[in-house]
Design an enzyme around this catalytic site. Structure first.
Site, short mmCIF file in Angstrom:
data_model
loop_
_atom_site.label_atom_id
_atom_site.label_comp_id
_atom_site.label_asym_id
_atom_site.label_seq_id
_atom_site.Cartn_x
_atom_site.Cartn_y
_atom_site.Cartn_z
N ASP A 1 0.83 -1.22 0.00
CA ASP A 1 0.00 0.00 0.00
C ASP A 1 0.86 1.27 0.00
O ASP A 1 2.01 1.25 0.45
CB ASP A 1 -0.91 0.02 1.24
CG ASP A 1 -0.11 -0.07 2.53
OD1 ASP A 1 0.81 -0.91 2.60
OD2 ASP A 1 -0.39 0.72 3.46
N GLU A 2 0.25 2.32 -0.47
CA GLU A 2 0.78 3.69 -0.34
C GLU A 2 2.28 3.81 -0.64
O GLU A 2 3.00 4.50 0.08
CB GLU A 2 0.52 4.21 1.09
CG GLU A 2 -0.94 4.27 1.44
CD GLU A 2 -1.18 4.63 2.92
OE1 GLU A 2 -2.07 5.43 3.17
OE2 GLU A 2 -0.48 4.09 3.79
C1 TNX Z 1 -3.84 3.90 5.69
S1 TNX Z 1 -4.92 1.23 5.09
C2 TNX Z 1 -2.84 2.96 5.76
C3 TNX Z 1 -2.05 2.83 6.99
C4 TNX Z 1 -2.47 3.82 8.03
C5 TNX Z 1 -3.98 3.93 8.03
C6 TNX Z 1 -4.53 4.80 9.10
C7 TNX Z 1 -3.53 1.10 4.50
C8 TNX Z 1 -3.34 -0.04 3.64
N1 TNX Z 1 -2.61 2.02 4.79
O1 TNX Z 1 -0.68 2.93 6.73
O2 TNX Z 1 -2.01 3.39 9.26
O3 TNX Z 1 -4.38 4.45 6.79
O4 TNX Z 1 -5.91 4.70 9.15
#
Ligand code: TNX
Length: 512
Positions: free
Chosen positions: A325-326
């Site tokens: 993710d991200e």
């Molecule tokens: C998004 S959900 C993220 C996390 C954060 C979270 C906080 C996701 C796959 N990645 O790194 O902790 O939001 O709500």
């Protein structure tokens, strides 16, 4: 005078009715507030009384669950109920047995039959037997005083889950939680028939699982946490202990190593994993999306192979979660081949791949699972590639979203999730692109940027957890908020008996 004595008789009769009502023995099994709601509950109008002479009889292979049930009953009653390894019930007793003669119950279903002298739990597998035990425990008060009789209404419950995967996640990377906290979290899941605990073991702020071939990951990379305080990590022995504790409660551990982003703790521990060959600083803030493995260095894949190999050896469950993710600072041209290669590494160590929905931009291997958290387009790409989907929509299923603007802990980037909003959705119809046959199940993630103690966790997790458990277990036709909230209200006492520091939502009519 005559009138007076008549009145006394009426008053006395009323009083007796009143007394017998308040001390009434439970004879209607359908009145029990089960969560999750079973497929069918039929009452037969009598009751079974648990006594010191009650014996638990278990077939071969079910001894551990017999001991588990005995321990729970003894905790509640103060009795010392015995476990007997035989399938012949001689006296008054509770029988745990396996049978494959009832295919409708499936892999995790059970039938619980309670009559005046006997209770039996029959299932195809141990998992079903464990689920039946949880249902039986919900027919009893959680904390009866020793002189109170333990009385169970008679009847028949047939039950099996809507989804095979019913889980929760715990982020032990942002804040570290020790083995005892994780075990308590596992107990919460087990009580509501959840069967997966996903552990988010690495992130920018900390690396939490010992990897013997790369020791700095934990000695240095695990040393801090959000806010700058002391971090921590699980030794391999501790991790194995968690896995075993979970397995004894029908829970599979899914370990996650998040990559190529969310990797600052590893990048700080080993300079060679960075493109410029320089180690980063440890990070204790809460930003996301700034770190990445160097995707075109061979050492990166040697590292990942070592980590996945060690983790796969410690993990009996079928999955390794690769995050994904991200990864905002990884170019998509680098991200895709990276995810492709990491998937092959996971497969080469005999495990199946799970990743956050972004991984569907890569070429998914067979049996890959995509965890939907935010992006429908990504998830649809996964479905096109025949991947299964785990439903974790942030706006509905994130434990770390606040209940409302007054919540002490949590975030609200995906909105507020009051208890009714968290409960009132159907995984199979939430998003048109994702249908029932694509869905493996549901998972509620708890990200830990804002929580550092078990009490904080409990506040975010309860009372929402039973709702997520019910969404995973009970068919949508058997669920409405208006009826569910009454059952949930009756679980407030259970939370209190377990010393759970729960959020007293005003939407739930808690019992005094
Ligand atoms: C998004 S959900 C993220 C996390 C954060 C979270 C906080 C996701 C796959 N990645 O790194 O902790 O939001 O709500």
């Amino acid at each position: 005078m005559k009138i007076k004595s008549g009145l006394i008789v009426v008053v006395l009769t009323l009083l007796m009715v009143q007394i017998s009502c308040t001390t009434e023995t439970p004879t209607d099994l359908t009145k029990t507030s089960f969560i999750p709601q079973p497929v069918s509950v039929i009452a037969t109008g009598n009751s079974f009384v648990v006594k010191s002479s009650t014996v638990i009889y278990v077939e071969d292979g079910l001894q551990e669950y017999g001991q588990y049930l005995a321990a729970e009953l003894n905790k509640i009653s103060g009795l010392t109920i015995e476990v007997n390894s035989t399938d012949k019930v001689t006296g008054k007793g509770i029988l745990l047995s396996l049978s494959d003669k009832d295919p409708e119950l499936g892999e995790e279903g059970y039938q619980l039959t309670i009559d005046k002298k006997h209770i039996s739990i029959t299932a195809k597998n141990m998992a079903g037997c464990f689920n039946g035990i949880q249902t039986l425990l919900q027919t009893l008060p959680i904390n009866a005083s020793t002189d109170e009789q333990l009385i169970i209404a008679t009847g028949v419950i047939r039950d099996f889950p809507e989804y095979a995967y019913r889980g929760a996640m715990l982020d032990v990377a942002r804040h570290f939680f020790g083995v005892e906290d994780v075990k308590r979290y596992i107990d919460f899941l087990a009580a509501y028939k959840m069967n997966v605990l996903h552990l988010h073991l690495s992130d920018d702020q900390g690396w939490r699982i010992e990897i013997k071939s790369w020791p700095n990951l934990t000695t240095y990379g695990g040393s801090k946490q959000v806010g700058g305080g002391e971090g921590g990590f699980y030794t391999q022995e501790q991790y194995k202990d968690i896995v075993k504790y979970a397995m004894d409660r029908n829970i599979t551990i899914i370990p996650e190593i998040d990559m190529p982003g969310h990797t600052n703790a590893a990048l700080a521990s080993y300079a060679e994993l960075n493109c410029d060959g320089k180690a980063t600083e440890l990070y204790t803030g809460t930003e996301v999306g700034f770190s990445t493995f160097c995707t075109d260095k061979e050492i990166t894949y040697k590292f990942i192979d070592d980590v996945v190999r060690e983790l796969a050896e410690l993990t009996p469950g079928p999955y390794i979660h690769i995050g994904g993710d991200e990864s905002h600072v990884t170019a998509i041209e680098d991200y895709i081949p990276f995810i492709n290669r990491v998937q092959e590494i996971v497969v080469s160590h005999g495990k199946k791949v799970i990743g956050w929905d972004e991984i569907a931009n890569a070429d998914l291997v067979e049996n890959a699972t995509v965890q939907f958290w935010a992006d429908i387009k990504n998830t649809a790409l996964g479905i096109e590639q025949d991947a299964k989907v785990i439903m974790s929509p942030a706006a509905r299923a994130y434990f770390d979203m606040q209940y409302d603007s007054t919540s002490v802990f949590g975030l609200h980037w995906a909105g507020y999730i009051e208890v009714d909003h968290g409960y009132s959705w159907d995984p199979a119809t939430l998003v048109p692109e994702i249908t029932k046959e694509n869905i493996l199940g549901i998972e509620a993630p708890l990200w830990s940027e804002t929580v550092s103690k078990m009490d904080d966790i409990e506040y975010l997790v309860f009372p929402r957890l039973p709702g997520y458990a019910e969404i995973g277990w009970t068919a949508p036709a058997l669920r409405t908020w208006d009826e569910y909230k009454l059952r949930l209200a009756n679980h407030g006492k259970r939370f209190e008996a377990m010393d759970i520091d729960y959020y007293r939502s005003t939407l739930v009519p808690w019992q005094e």
